[in-house]
Scaffold this motif. Structure first.
Motif: not given
Length: 195
Positions: A10, A13-14, A89, A170, A173-174, A178
């Motif tokens: 994650a 990616w972020v 996040l 996770v 949250c991701r 997004e």
């Protein structure tokens, strides 16, 4: 995939989205002993397992080298506040930072299909408010402001600072992160065109 691997994936990616400039942002996931969190000052575009620290419920480092993120105390407070939070996040996108300053009362989303990315929302017809809390260098102050406005099921903005997304794990949250970043970018673009 383990929780640690999911968190690292994650973060990578972020960072690729450009939401962690200048080593900004911090990321954590709940663990049985406390939580994993990014160490301070680490380049999120090159994140590795050794860049994560294991902390207990009050934020003391149990395993790993380096100092926890400067905002580790806020992550710990969120995990203590709500047992359903499994991941936090935190990003520093332009949209989140600018809109958190322009809308201190919160950013409202209405009529966007992407609102359905947020857990519990089934329609674009809803009107959703993403809360904003005041910024402070004292994480206890931010934690107190968050607690006063709780619940915030998908996250919140810190004024002039960025977005905190939360979720039960996770992956959730991701998805919240997004979806919220997309919605914030849409609102920022609409405001630009309305001038």
């Amino acid at each position: 995939m383990s929780t640690q691997e999911e968190l690292l994936d994650a973060i990578t990616w972020v960072a690729a989205q450009g939401w962690t400039p200048a080593t900004g942002g911090n990321f954590s996931a709940r663990m049985p002993q406390g939580y994993l969190i990014t160490a301070s000052g680490r380049d999120k575009t090159r994140i590795q397992a050794e860049d994560l620290l294991l902390c207990d419920a009050i934020g003391l480092v149990l395993d790993g080298t380096g100092l926890p993120s400067a905002e580790s105390e806020l992550h710990a407070a969120l995990y203590r506040l709500d047992a359903d939070i499994g991941c936090v996040l935190h990003t520093h996108s332009v949209a989140a930072t600018v809109l958190s300053r322009r809308h201190p009362e919160g950013v409202r989303f209405t009529g966007f299909e992407m609102q359905k990315a947020l857990q519990g929302n089934r329609t674009h017809d809803a009107s959703i408010l993403l809360p904003v809390v005041p910024n402070s260098q004292d994480m206890a102050d931010i934690a107190a402001a968050v607690k006063a406005k709780w619940p915030m099921p998908w996250g919140f903005l810190v004024a002039g600072h960025g977005l905190y997304a939360v979720g039960e794990d996770v992956a959730t949250c991701r998805r919240h992160l997004e979806g919220l970043e997309f919605l914030l970018a849409c609102v920022l673009e609409e405001e630009r065109w309305q001038r």
